[in-house]
Design a protein around this motif. Structure first.
Motif, PDB file in Angstrom:
ATOM      1  N   GLY A   2       0.807  -1.207   0.000  1.00 36.21           N
ATOM      2  CA  GLY A   2       0.000   0.000   0.000  1.00 36.21           C
ATOM      3  C   GLY A   2       0.842   1.260   0.000  1.00 36.21           C
ATOM      4  O   GLY A   2       0.547   2.215  -0.706  1.00 36.21           O
ATOM      5  N   PHE A   5       2.356   1.826  -3.458  1.00 35.23           N
ATOM      6  CA  PHE A   5       1.398   2.397  -4.402  1.00 35.23           C
ATOM      7  C   PHE A   5       1.137   3.861  -4.077  1.00 35.23           C
ATOM      8  O   PHE A   5       1.093   4.693  -4.972  1.00 35.23           O
ATOM      9  CB  PHE A   5       0.083   1.624  -4.412  1.00 35.23           C
ATOM     10  CG  PHE A   5      -0.923   2.259  -5.343  1.00 35.23           C
ATOM     11  CD1 PHE A   5      -0.760   2.178  -6.714  1.00 35.23           C
ATOM     12  CD2 PHE A   5      -1.992   2.976  -4.845  1.00 35.23           C
ATOM     13  CE1 PHE A   5      -1.657   2.791  -7.572  1.00 35.23           C
ATOM     14  CE2 PHE A   5      -2.896   3.591  -5.697  1.00 35.23           C
ATOM     15  CZ  PHE A   5      -2.724   3.489  -7.063  1.00 35.23           C
ATOM     16  N   ARG A   6       0.995   4.174  -2.792  1.00 34.26           N
ATOM     17  CA  ARG A   6       0.750   5.568  -2.407  1.00 34.26           C
ATOM     18  C   ARG A   6       1.895   6.446  -2.890  1.00 34.26           C
ATOM     19  O   ARG A   6       1.676   7.497  -3.469  1.00 34.26           O
ATOM     20  CB  ARG A   6       0.589   5.679  -0.897  1.00 34.26           C
ATOM     21  CG  ARG A   6       0.350   7.117  -0.450  1.00 34.26           C
ATOM     22  CD  ARG A   6       0.174   7.225   1.037  1.00 34.26           C
ATOM     23  NE  ARG A   6      -0.981   6.467   1.441  1.00 34.26           N
ATOM     24  CZ  ARG A   6      -1.136   5.922   2.632  1.00 34.26           C
ATOM     25  NH1 ARG A   6      -0.192   6.057   3.534  1.00 34.26           N
ATOM     26  NH2 ARG A   6      -2.209   5.249   2.933  1.00 34.26           N
ATOM     27  N   LEU A   9       1.646   6.805  -6.707  1.00 32.01           N
ATOM     28  CA  LEU A   9       0.596   7.731  -7.110  1.00 32.01           C
ATOM     29  C   LEU A   9       1.026   9.168  -6.850  1.00 32.01           C
ATOM     30  O   LEU A   9       0.854  10.037  -7.706  1.00 32.01           O
ATOM     31  CB  LEU A   9      -0.715   7.421  -6.390  1.00 32.01           C
ATOM     32  CG  LEU A   9      -1.882   8.342  -6.718  1.00 32.01           C
ATOM     33  CD1 LEU A   9      -2.168   8.357  -8.215  1.00 32.01           C
ATOM     34  CD2 LEU A   9      -3.111   7.914  -5.919  1.00 32.01           C
ATOM     35  N   ASP A  10       1.605   9.414  -5.694  1.00 30.54           N
ATOM     36  CA  ASP A  10       2.085  10.761  -5.381  1.00 30.54           C
ATOM     37  C   ASP A  10       3.079  11.236  -6.436  1.00 30.54           C
ATOM     38  O   ASP A  10       2.994  12.361  -6.932  1.00 30.54           O
ATOM     39  CB  ASP A  10       2.730  10.803  -3.999  1.00 30.54           C
ATOM     40  CG  ASP A  10       1.738  10.616  -2.867  1.00 30.54           C
ATOM     41  OD1 ASP A  10       0.524  10.490  -3.133  1.00 30.54           O
ATOM     42  OD2 ASP A  10       2.180  10.575  -1.701  1.00 30.54           O
ATOM     43  N   VAL A  41      -6.488   5.979 -12.520  1.00 33.43           N
ATOM     44  CA  VAL A  41      -6.585   6.507 -11.159  1.00 33.43           C
ATOM     45  C   VAL A  41      -8.037   6.852 -10.863  1.00 33.43           C
ATOM     46  O   VAL A  41      -8.635   7.693 -11.536  1.00 33.43           O
ATOM     47  CB  VAL A  41      -5.680   7.746 -10.986  1.00 33.43           C
ATOM     48  CG1 VAL A  41      -5.761   8.257  -9.549  1.00 33.43           C
ATOM     49  CG2 VAL A  41      -4.242   7.424 -11.369  1.00 33.43           C
ATOM     50  N   GLU A  42      -8.586   6.201  -9.871  1.00 29.61           N
ATOM     51  CA  GLU A  42      -9.973   6.429  -9.458  1.00 29.61           C
ATOM     52  C   GLU A  42     -10.046   7.649  -8.536  1.00 29.61           C
ATOM     53  O   GLU A  42      -9.082   7.977  -7.839  1.00 29.61           O
ATOM     54  CB  GLU A  42     -10.517   5.204  -8.729  1.00 29.61           C
ATOM     55  CG  GLU A  42     -10.483   3.924  -9.544  1.00 29.61           C
ATOM     56  CD  GLU A  42     -11.477   3.921 -10.678  1.00 29.61           C
ATOM     57  OE1 GLU A  42     -12.504   4.618 -10.559  1.00 29.61           O
ATOM     58  OE2 GLU A  42     -11.213   3.251 -11.691  1.00 29.61           O
ATOM     59  N   GLU A  43     -11.202   8.302  -8.532  1.00 24.83           N
ATOM     60  CA  GLU A  43     -11.409   9.462  -7.663  1.00 24.83           C
ATOM     61  C   GLU A  43     -11.117   9.138  -6.203  1.00 24.83           C
ATOM     62  O   GLU A  43     -10.586   9.970  -5.475  1.00 24.83           O
ATOM     63  CB  GLU A  43     -12.850   9.959  -7.774  1.00 24.83           C
ATOM     64  CG  GLU A  43     -13.151  10.724  -9.019  1.00 24.83           C
ATOM     65  CD  GLU A  43     -14.562  11.274  -9.025  1.00 24.83           C
ATOM     66  OE1 GLU A  43     -15.112  11.566  -7.942  1.00 24.83           O
ATOM     67  OE2 GLU A  43     -15.118  11.420 -10.129  1.00 24.83           O
ATOM     68  N   GLY A  44     -11.476   7.933  -5.785  1.00 23.79           N
ATOM     69  CA  GLY A  44     -11.277   7.527  -4.393  1.00 23.79           C
ATOM     70  C   GLY A  44      -9.825   7.441  -3.984  1.00 23.79           C
ATOM     71  O   GLY A  44      -9.513   7.436  -2.800  1.00 23.79           O
ATOM     72  N   SER A  45      -8.928   7.372  -4.945  1.00 16.16           N
ATOM     73  CA  SER A  45      -7.488   7.399  -4.675  1.00 16.16           C
ATOM     74  C   SER A  45      -6.889   8.769  -4.974  1.00 16.16           C
ATOM     75  O   SER A  45      -6.004   9.235  -4.261  1.00 16.16           O
ATOM     76  CB  SER A  45      -6.761   6.359  -5.533  1.00 16.16           C
ATOM     77  OG  SER A  45      -7.199   5.064  -5.255  1.00 16.16           O
ATOM     78  N   LEU A  46      -7.378   9.392  -6.034  1.00 15.10           N
ATOM     79  CA  LEU A  46      -6.792  10.650  -6.488  1.00 15.10           C
ATOM     80  C   LEU A  46      -6.968  11.787  -5.489  1.00 15.10           C
ATOM     81  O   LEU A  46      -5.991  12.448  -5.109  1.00 15.10           O
ATOM     82  CB  LEU A  46      -7.400  11.056  -7.834  1.00 15.10           C
ATOM     83  CG  LEU A  46      -6.902  12.392  -8.400  1.00 15.10           C
ATOM     84  CD1 LEU A  46      -5.412  12.327  -8.718  1.00 15.10           C
ATOM     85  CD2 LEU A  46      -7.700  12.776  -9.623  1.00 15.10           C
ATOM     86  N   ALA A  49      -5.034  11.585  -2.275  1.00 18.63           N
ATOM     87  CA  ALA A  49      -3.614  11.815  -2.566  1.00 18.63           C
ATOM     88  C   ALA A  49      -3.342  13.313  -2.745  1.00 18.63           C
ATOM     89  O   ALA A  49      -2.349  13.829  -2.230  1.00 18.63           O
ATOM     90  CB  ALA A  49      -3.192  11.041  -3.817  1.00 18.63           C
TER      91      ALA A  49
END
Length: 107
Positions: A2, A5-6, A9-10, A41-46, A49
Motif C-alpha cells: 500500500g 502504491f501511495r 501515485l504521489d 486513477v480512481e477518484e477515491g485514490s486521487l 492523494a
C-alpha cells in the motif's frame, strides 16, 4: 505494498503537475493517457492523494474555471514538491534497477 502504491501515485501526480496547473480529472486523464490506459486513477485514490500532497506542502491549489465552464481546484507543484519529485525520481531509478537485477538473476 500500500505504501509503495501511495508513493507511486504521489510521484505520478507530481510529475503530471510539472507540466503546469491541472484539475483532478485532467490529472487522472493525463496519467491514463501517458500509461496507455494501464494506470487508471480512481477518484477515491486521487483526491485523498491530492489532499495529502497539499498537507505536505508539495502542491497548492487555486479555484479556476475548466474548459467545460465548471469551477474546479487547479493544483500546482510547489518548489518543495519539485524537490520531492527529484528525490523520488532518483529513488525509483534505484528501485527499478534493483527489481530488474532480482528478476533477471538465476535462481
Amino acid at each position: 505494498m500500500g505504501d509503495l502504491f501511495r508513493g507511486t501515485l504521489d510521484m505520478l501526480i507530481l510529475r503530471t503537475l510539472q507540466g503546469g496547473p491541472a484539475h483532478g480529472f485532467a490529472i487522472a486523464q493525463s496519467i491514463a493517457s501517458r500509461s496507455d490506459d494501464v494506470l487508471l486513477v480512481e477518484e477515491g485514490s486521487l483526491y485523498p492523494a491530492l489532499r495529502r500532497l497539499e498537507d505536505r506542502g508539495l502542491v497548492t491549489f487555486a479555484w479556476a474555471t475548466t474548459a467545460n465552464n465548471r469551477r474546479a481546484r487547479f493544483y500546482s507543484l510547489t518548489r518543495r514538491g519539485l524537490r520531492h519529485l527529484d528525490d523520488e525520481r532518483d529513488r525509483w531509478t534505484e528501485l527499478v534497477a534493483a527489481i530488474t537485477r532480482v528478476r533477471e538473476s538465476a535462481s
